[in-house]
Write a protein that holds these residues in place. Structure first.
Motif, PDB file in Angstrom:
ATOM      1  N   PRO A 217      -0.199  16.902 -20.487  1.00  0.00           N
ATOM      2  CA  PRO A 217       0.292  17.469 -21.507  1.00  0.00           C
ATOM      3  C   PRO A 217       1.789  17.522 -21.383  1.00  0.00           C
ATOM      4  N   VAL A 218       2.520  17.445 -20.177  1.00  0.00           N
ATOM      5  CA  VAL A 218       3.738  17.680 -19.978  1.00  0.00           C
ATOM      6  C   VAL A 218       4.462  16.541 -19.167  1.00  0.00           C
ATOM      7  N   VAL A 219       3.639  16.221 -17.953  1.00  0.00           N
ATOM      8  CA  VAL A 219       4.365  15.247 -17.099  1.00  0.00           C
ATOM      9  C   VAL A 219       4.430  13.858 -17.533  1.00  0.00           C
ATOM     10  N   LYS A 220       5.487  13.213 -17.527  1.00  0.00           N
ATOM     11  CA  LYS A 220       5.801  11.591 -17.909  1.00  0.00           C
ATOM     12  C   LYS A 220       5.945  11.041 -16.730  1.00  0.00           C
ATOM     13  N   THR A 221       4.935   9.777 -16.501  1.00  0.00           N
ATOM     14  CA  THR A 221       5.071   8.865 -15.333  1.00  0.00           C
ATOM     15  C   THR A 221       5.207   7.467 -15.953  1.00  0.00           C
ATOM     16  N   PRO A 222       6.324   6.890 -16.384  1.00  0.00           N
ATOM     17  CA  PRO A 222       6.413   5.819 -16.810  1.00  0.00           C
ATOM     18  C   PRO A 222       6.290   4.610 -16.041  1.00  0.00           C
ATOM     19  N   HIS A 223       6.498   4.676 -14.788  1.00  0.00           N
ATOM     20  CA  HIS A 223       6.270   3.567 -13.906  1.00  0.00           C
ATOM     21  C   HIS A 223       5.150   3.477 -13.480  1.00  0.00           C
TER      22      HIS A 223
ATOM     23  N   PHE B 137       0.950  -1.098  -0.005  1.00  0.00           N
ATOM     24  CA  PHE B 137       0.068  -0.019  -0.026  1.00  0.00           C
ATOM     25  C   PHE B 137       0.887   1.201   0.042  1.00  0.00           C
ATOM     26  N   ILE B 138       1.070   1.921  -1.253  1.00  0.00           N
ATOM     27  CA  ILE B 138       1.790   3.037  -1.308  1.00  0.00           C
ATOM     28  C   ILE B 138       1.159   4.264  -1.290  1.00  0.00           C
ATOM     29  N   SER B 139       1.527   5.157  -0.341  1.00  0.00           N
ATOM     30  CA  SER B 139       1.043   6.589  -0.551  1.00  0.00           C
ATOM     31  C   SER B 139       1.855   7.502  -0.603  1.00  0.00           C
ATOM     32  N   ALA B 140       1.647   8.748  -1.494  1.00  0.00           N
ATOM     33  CA  ALA B 140       2.369   9.842  -1.692  1.00  0.00           C
ATOM     34  C   ALA B 140       1.798  10.976  -0.913  1.00  0.00           C
ATOM     35  N   ASP B 141       2.230  12.122  -1.240  1.00  0.00           N
ATOM     36  CA  ASP B 141       1.657  13.312  -0.496  1.00  0.00           C
ATOM     37  C   ASP B 141       1.427  14.519  -1.440  1.00  0.00           C
ATOM     38  N   GLN B 142       0.284  14.987  -1.440  1.00  0.00           N
ATOM     39  CA  GLN B 142      -0.181  16.204  -2.051  1.00  0.00           C
ATOM     40  C   GLN B 142       0.302  16.070  -3.777  1.00  0.00           C
ATOM     41  N   TRP B 143      -0.634  15.121  -4.326  1.00  0.00           N
ATOM     42  CA  TRP B 143      -0.325  14.905  -5.761  1.00  0.00           C
ATOM     43  C   TRP B 143      -1.848  15.034  -6.505  1.00  0.00           C
ATOM     44  N   ARG B 144      -1.430  15.845  -7.461  1.00  0.00           N
ATOM     45  CA  ARG B 144      -2.596  16.461  -8.281  1.00  0.00           C
ATOM     46  C   ARG B 144      -2.926  14.983  -9.197  1.00  0.00           C
ATOM     47  N   ALA B 145      -4.495  14.625  -9.215  1.00  0.00           N
ATOM     48  CA  ALA B 145      -4.803  13.461 -10.320  1.00  0.00           C
ATOM     49  C   ALA B 145      -4.321  13.647 -11.547  1.00  0.00           C
ATOM     50  N   GLU B 146      -4.282  14.940 -12.071  1.00  0.00           N
ATOM     51  CA  GLU B 146      -3.898  15.077 -13.560  1.00  0.00           C
ATOM     52  C   GLU B 146      -2.530  14.996 -13.897  1.00  0.00           C
ATOM     53  N   CYS B 147      -1.667  14.855 -12.959  1.00  0.00           N
ATOM     54  CA  CYS B 147      -0.507  14.725 -13.098  1.00  0.00           C
ATOM     55  C   CYS B 147       0.153  12.973 -13.354  1.00  0.00           C
ATOM     56  N   LEU B 148      -0.589  12.659 -14.292  1.00  0.00           N
ATOM     57  CA  LEU B 148      -0.196  11.466 -14.854  1.00  0.00           C
ATOM     58  C   LEU B 148       0.002  11.196 -16.217  1.00  0.00           C
ATOM     59  N   SER B 149       1.036  10.755 -16.862  1.00  0.00           N
ATOM     60  CA  SER B 149       0.757  10.753 -18.536  1.00  0.00           C
ATOM     61  C   SER B 149      -0.159   9.692 -18.899  1.00  0.00           C
ATOM     62  N   ALA B 150      -0.625   8.668 -18.009  1.00  0.00           N
ATOM     63  CA  ALA B 150      -1.453   7.838 -18.266  1.00  0.00           C
ATOM     64  C   ALA B 150      -3.005   8.356 -18.652  1.00  0.00           C
ATOM     65  N   VAL B 151      -2.989   9.572 -18.122  1.00  0.00           N
ATOM     66  CA  VAL B 151      -4.349  10.118 -18.154  1.00  0.00           C
ATOM     67  C   VAL B 151      -4.119  11.228 -19.340  1.00  0.00           C
TER      68      VAL B 151
END
Length: 520
Positions: free
Chosen positions: A26-32, A9-23
């Motif tokens: 236009p800029v952010v790349k999150t390959p993993h 169960f992995i949790s990050a902190d303060q992450w906007r939902a749009e900031c995934l290249s999977a969705v």
């Protein structure tokens, strides 16, 4: 696989939902994380039901709306009577381990006044065995930096940026940390988690791994500081001036006023967060994106370890965070505004069972909420969620199905009463409110979003025509029927989900009649 064994169960902190290249950012790349989503299920309309950190994580772990657990501020005690994910997992033989934090404030009743647990809001959620709690983790990480030869003065200095000449077209937040990426707090957490998994490879386990980033301060090591060109970064959604923006609501104006003064949002930052030049604003967002990449790489390391150890096909992997980030939208930062960026967060679940094959690569558009994660993990473990749980299991979506009568709206809350650690934000004084009046509730559907304040004017947004929530329609006579409809929906929601641990039990001449199953 007939008997699932492991939970990461992995949790990050303060992450906007749009900031995934999977969705489609236009800029952010999150390959993993993209790869994890391709092999699992991504929930595109996932939201935390409350903010900030402590309340959001309380809902995440208890499966309760804020109106039921009532731990509404960082520092508000959590009633010890409530169950949670870790306690329930113990009932089916798991020993959940925490590396990081849940920001849980202890119930003071029955504790001596000088109990150190009553002097912090950074306590652990009861039920977790502590691998390393946040305070010890920070101390261990800083000791590791010192042993590697880095010089700094302590916690207030560990995130200072390197004082370098800025290249043309780069702002202050281009300056990287003084430590290398491989020595960052993010990689230190990944190392701790991997070492723990190595030591427990042949066991059933449940590991909750919590990354601090992309939480402020907004600074990141090389090469993450330079990944994104500020000129390519989308500009925040905002009106022409802070004054025009603040006219929307007194609550918003107060936040803008606070951000225009020295505040605790982003240490070591010389810029005024409201009036900074456009380049500095875009650079802050570019750095934030780089912090996201840092966590994405760390998640990639965790998944790579599971694949190398042969545990990937035995492990449920959940990735989410506590709450969102305004990122300059509406001239604000952080996560305590009523706008979507405060609440809309990522959720990716990778289920190794063959039953989940139909949901692999699926992106779910139905509304999901942070309170759904507790019952999802418990159902996956074969456990029954507690009666008090407000959330619902997401396993049907993960298995490629869509449940009947699923929620058509999502509900969120903020408790904004004044506390000692708010750094200048004092809604009680600024807005003339009593503590119990400092609350708002939100009901958000596909088109309409209604915000109800306990002691202030409401807001209504038409998200189809105004997706960035610029125009409040609540006072428009042409929308009076919509305001009434959504106010009634919110009242109905609160009535349906009011605390009900014992309400579906009935005592009569034959003993206890249990109607809890019928109520689900």
């Amino acid at each position: 696989m007939s008997n699932p064994r492991k939970v990461l169960f992995i949790s990050a902190d303060q992450w906007r939902a749009e900031c995934l290249s999977a969705v489609g950012h236009p800029v952010v790349k999150t390959p993993h994380l993209d790869a994890l989503a391709k092999d699992g299920t991504l929930f595109k309309q996932h939201r935390t039901v409350c903010a900030p950190c402590g309340p959001a994580r309380t809902s995440l772990h208890t499966g309760l709306y804020l109106m039921n657990h009532r731990s509404g501020r960082n520092g508000t005690p959590l009633d010890a009577r409530h169950s949670n994910l870790a306690k329930e997992a113990r009932k089916v033989g798991y020993d959940p381990v925490l590396y990081g934090y849940t920001d849980t404030s202890a119930d003071p009743r029955g504790r001596p006044a000088n109990d150190p647990a009553l002097k912090t809001y950074e306590g652990p959620m009861p039920g977790y065995r502590i691998g390393m709690i946040f305070q010890d983790y920070m101390d261990a990480w800083m000791n590791d930096l010192s042993h590697k030869g880095y010089a700094f003065k302590g916690r207030e200095d560990v995130y200072r940026p390197v004082d370098i000449d800025l290249p043309e077209g780069r702002g202050h937040r281009y300056r990287p940390t003084f430590f290398k990426a491989e020595d960052s707090d993010t990689n230190f957490m990944a190392d701790l988690s991997i070492d723990w998994m190595k030591a427990h490879r042949d066991e059933n386990w449940f590991l909750h791994c919590v990354f601090l980033r992309p939480h402020p301060p907004v600074v990141t090591p090389e090469p993450y500081n330079a990944l994104y060109d500020p000129a390519q970064v989308p500009f925040p959604a905002r009106k022409a001036t802070p004054e025009l923006e603040g006219a929307q609501h007194p609550y918003l104006k107060h936040w803008i006023d606070c951000f225009a003064k020295p505040n605790g949002y982003d240490e070591h930052n010389p810029n005024n967060l409201v009036t900074m030049p456009d380049l500095e604003l875009r650079q802050m967002r570019a750095c934030y994106y780089g912090m996201i990449n840092e966590v994405d790489d760390a998640v990639g390391r965790l998944v790579a370890h599971l694949k190398a150890s042969g545990e990937y096909e035995n492990t449920l992997i959940v990735f989410t965070c506590d709450h969102g980030e305004m990122g300059g939208d509406h001239y604000t930062w952080g996560k305590e505004l009523y706008f979507d960026p405060s609440f809309h967060i990522p959720l990716i679940i990778r289920d190794p069972r063959r039953e989940a094959d139909a949901g692999r690569g699926r992106q779910v558009d139905a509304f999901s909420e942070s309170i759904d994660i507790m019952p999802t993990i418990l159902r996956w473990l074969g456990a029954e969620p507690p009666v008090e749980c407000d959330g619902a299991s997401l396993l049907p979506f993960i298995e490629g199905r869509t449940p009947q009568a699923w929620r058509a709206e999502t509900y969120m809350e903020l408790d904004f009463r004044t506390t000692p650690n708010l750094g200048g934000f004092d809604a009680e004084a600024a807005l003339g409110l009593k503590p119990d009046e400092c609350q708002l509730g939100i009901i958000r559907g596909k088109r309409w979003k209604y915000v109800h304040f306990a002691a202030s004017a409401p807001l209504l947004f038409d998200l189809e025509n105004d997706p960035t929530e610029m125009n409040n329609l609540a006072q428009d006579p042409n929308h009076a029927s919509v305001v009434l409809d959504y106010a009634q929906r919110m009242l109905s929601w609160r009535m349906r989900y009011a605390e009900r641990t014992l309400t579906n039990l009935h005592l009569w001449r034959e003993g206890v009649l249990d109607r809890r199953a019928a109520a689900r």
